[in-house]
Design an enzyme around this catalytic site. Sequence first.
Site, PDB file in Angstrom:
ATOM      1  N   SER A 179       0.788  -1.075   0.038  1.00 58.18           N
ATOM      2  CA  SER A 179       0.108  -0.094  -0.035  1.00 58.18           C
ATOM      3  C   SER A 179       0.708   1.385  -0.017  1.00 58.18           C
ATOM      4  O   SER A 179       1.730   1.480  -0.891  1.00 58.18           O
ATOM      5  CB  SER A 179      -0.844   0.186   1.132  1.00 58.18           C
ATOM      6  N   ASP A 227      -9.872  -3.742  -5.472  1.00 60.44           N
ATOM      7  CA  ASP A 227      -9.572  -2.931  -4.696  1.00 60.44           C
ATOM      8  C   ASP A 227     -10.223  -1.583  -4.892  1.00 60.44           C
ATOM      9  O   ASP A 227     -10.185  -0.938  -5.687  1.00 60.44           O
ATOM     10  CB  ASP A 227      -7.831  -2.612  -5.235  1.00 60.44           C
ATOM     11  N   HIS A 230      -8.194  -4.633  -1.233  1.00 59.61           N
ATOM     12  CA  HIS A 230      -6.888  -3.711  -1.009  1.00 59.61           C
ATOM     13  C   HIS A 230      -6.037  -4.764  -0.098  1.00 59.61           C
ATOM     14  O   HIS A 230      -5.039  -4.274   0.063  1.00 59.61           O
ATOM     15  CB  HIS A 230      -7.082  -2.150  -0.219  1.00 59.61           C
TER      16      HIS A 230
HETATM   17  C1  MLT Z   1      -2.891   3.998   1.813  1.00 61.28           C
HETATM   18  O1  MLT Z   1      -4.172   3.732   2.366  1.00 61.28           O
HETATM   19  O2  MLT Z   1      -1.926   4.087   2.161  1.00 61.28           O
HETATM   20  C2  MLT Z   1      -3.304   4.261   0.166  1.00 61.28           C
HETATM   21  O3  MLT Z   1      -3.924   3.188  -0.424  1.00 61.28           O
HETATM   22  C3  MLT Z   1      -1.947   4.350  -0.662  1.00 61.28           C
HETATM   23  C4  MLT Z   1      -1.253   5.695  -0.202  1.00 61.28           C
HETATM   24  O4  MLT Z   1      -1.759   6.693   0.227  1.00 61.28           O
HETATM   25  O5  MLT Z   1      -0.051   5.926  -0.446  1.00 61.28           O
END
Ligand code: MLT
Length: 207
Positions: free
Chosen positions: A104, A154, A185
């Site tokens: 992520s 996702d 996700h």
């Molecule tokens: C997250 O929740 O971290 C996002 O999916 C990715 C990000 O903000 O880099």
Amino acid sequence: MTQTFIHYAEPGARPGAPPLLLLHGTGGDERDLVPLARRVSPGSEILSPRGQVLERGMPRFFRRLAEGVFDEADLIARADDLASFVTEWRRTHPGERFTALGFSNGANIAAALLLLHPGLLSGGVLIRAMAPLATPPAPDLAGTRVLMLSGARDPIIPPSSRIALERVLRDGGAEVEHRVQDAGHGLTGDDLTATARWLGASPARVP
Ligand code: MLT
């Protein structure tokens, strides 16, 4: 300036196991991905920094303005800091180049390291990554191996963004395997299996 990050590190214990740079997701820390790394690549050297940005108390590797909307100036500066940290680590702990294993937000900073600091890493496993920069540079990524693991369901990452990242990596000459998993996700057992296979290790135990 030498950037120091709160981090966890573990020396390698198996010749040939790729050294792993672990990059956690939003709200994680340097310990989060360690059990996963041990499982997908037993005996790998581990370097696992904690992101230095806090979003409502949750560590991240760079600021965002909204979900999926990144503060690119901050992202570039933070990628520079992380690259300095990794370079300095390797100066004092000689070894092979690291392979990033990011989830992520950690996958997004890993993508930024690949694009902005080509040659720093040997490649990376990018789990649920998106294109970190609206106008990416055109780095020479020949010899760089990347495994992208995206989630078909996702809700956070638009397909166009993960495809844009795949394209810019391929355009640079990276060898990219992009698998769209039957997942959202979150991490799944299939991610572990695919990561272990790609890293060339037999996982100690894959759920
Ligand atoms: C997250 O929740 O971290 C996002 O999916 C990715 C990000 O903000 O880099």
